[in-house]
Design a protein around this motif. Structure first.
Motif, mmCIF file in Angstrom:
data_model
loop_
_atom_site.group_PDB
_atom_site.id
_atom_site.type_symbol
_atom_site.label_atom_id
_atom_site.label_comp_id
_atom_site.label_asym_id
_atom_site.label_seq_id
_atom_site.Cartn_x
_atom_site.Cartn_y
_atom_site.Cartn_z
ATOM 1 N N PHE A 288 8.556 -1.171 -7.337
ATOM 2 C CA PHE A 288 7.179 -0.773 -7.676
ATOM 3 C C PHE A 288 6.434 -0.231 -6.440
ATOM 4 C CE2 PHE A 288 2.745 -2.042 -9.070
ATOM 5 C CZ PHE A 288 2.675 -1.126 -10.106
ATOM 6 N N CYS A 292 2.219 0.663 -5.955
ATOM 7 C CA CYS A 292 1.545 -0.629 -5.773
ATOM 8 C C CYS A 292 0.378 -0.524 -4.795
ATOM 9 C CB CYS A 292 2.554 -1.655 -5.258
ATOM 10 S SG CYS A 292 1.813 -3.269 -5.028
ATOM 11 N N VAL A 295 1.114 -2.560 -1.399
ATOM 12 C CA VAL A 295 2.411 -2.373 -0.730
ATOM 13 C C VAL A 295 2.330 -2.703 0.774
ATOM 14 C CG1 VAL A 295 2.003 0.097 -0.378
ATOM 15 C CG2 VAL A 295 4.351 -0.761 -0.499
#
Ligand code: SF4
Length: 326
Positions: A288, A292, A295
């Motif tokens: 993801f 995201c 992240v």
């Protein structure tokens, strides 16, 4: 003690596409108790339908391949069953409702002929007994037995889906897999069909896997929820964990942020930007990462492990300081 109907452990499925491998399902585990419903939620391409086809042992023969994992139905390994055994289970002990009723119904046979055939394949009942069963199941799904000699094209979309549900339930399966059963229907008919499925499930104590991208449907129908992304379950938990819990995978947060809020019409929707990763070239680290908002550097290099709290699991580095699992 609760009886386990289905146990999927670490299932990995690939499709061959030209010279590339499509990584459709990447190590998922699901456990389903008798009479319970688990919802599998995710966007198109998340691996939901591949999971259900694997349970039915219906992956396309030439291109689909189960690389690893186990699928146990009532304690018996489905993947080890020979063709005759799995055929005797399909449509009797495990049934499936597909998204589009026209792909499940044969246009050149009447509803009665198709329902009778579903019974005949799995029993030696007399013609009279089969007729009684057909009439009963049609009544159960709210279709008059006077219509049983009609062809599928003589029914509306909602009625056709009721016929498909009748076909899936006529042998009283222990496990029902419903793949987007209401997506092709109008909203008003959707509600009727969902109510019908809920009542029938209760009456027959059937366990159910409900595949959907609709979180509203999940909240109505399910006991547990698996949020799928890029072939992995990124969050799994009870309805309460997913709808009321305070810890969530960023993808789950994104899914809920994409639903209109009827109480606060001024609130803008927050769609999840970007697309699913290319399943032939899944990234190193978290799948993801490119979508995201949280992240971190390590998300791009290290695949996260599950945070586990009882039955609630989240696949994300954000919860690293909390309990860890596999
Ligand atoms: Fe986001 Fe990292 Fe968690 Fe993946 S592991 S969901 S990129 S915070």
């Amino acid at each position: 003690m609760s009886e386990k109907i289905l146990e999927i452990d670490n299932l990995t499925v690939r499709y061959k596409s030209g010279n590339a491998d499509v990584h459709a399902v990447n190590g998922i585990s699901i456990s389903l108790e008798k009479g319970k419903t688990v919802g599998i939620v995710g966007e198109t391409g998340a691996g939901k339908t591949t999971t259900s086809l694997s349970i039915m042992n219906l992956l396309p023969e030439r291109t689909g391949r189960i690389d690893s994992g186990t699928i146990k139905f009532k304690g018996k390994e489905i993947l080890d069953m020979d063709y005759e055994t799995i055929r005797s289970i399909r449509g009797k002990e495990i049934s499936m409702i597909f998204q589009d009723p026209m792909t499940s119904l044969n246009p050149i046979f009447t509803v009665h002929e198709q329902l009778s055939e579903a019974v005949r394949m799995h029993s030696n009942l007399s013609k009279e007994d089969i007729d009684t069963k057909v009439k009963n199941v049609l009544n159960m799904v709210g279709i008059s037995e006077n219509r049983m000699n009609n062809f599928p094209h003589e029914f509306s979309g909602g009625m056709k889906q009721r016929v498909v549900i009748a076909m899936a339930l006529i042998n009283e399966p222990e496990l029902l897999i419903a793949d987007e059963p209401t997506t092709a229907l109008d909203v008003t008919i959707q509600a009727q069909v969902l109510d019908l499925m809920k009542n029938l499930k209760r009456a027959l104590n059937t366990s159910m896997i409900l595949i959907t991208h609709d979180l509203g449907v999940v909240s109505e129908m399910c006991d547990e929820v698996a949020i799928m992304y890029a072939g992995q379950i990124v969050e799994y938990g009870s309805l309460r964990d997913i709808y009321k819990g305070d810890k969530h995978h960023p993808y789950t947060v994104g899914l809920f942020g994409s639903i209109p809020n009827i109480k606060d019409k001024s609130k803008r929707l927050k769609p999840i930007s970007g697309l699913l990763p290319d399943p032939t070239k899944l990234p190193v680290g978290c799948y993801f990462q490119d979508r995201c908002p949280h992240v971190m550097d390590k998300c791009r290099t290290i695949h996260p492990k599950y945070y586990i709290n009882d039955n609630h699991k989240i696949l994300c580095h954000l919860f690293e300081e909390d309990k860890h699992g596999q």
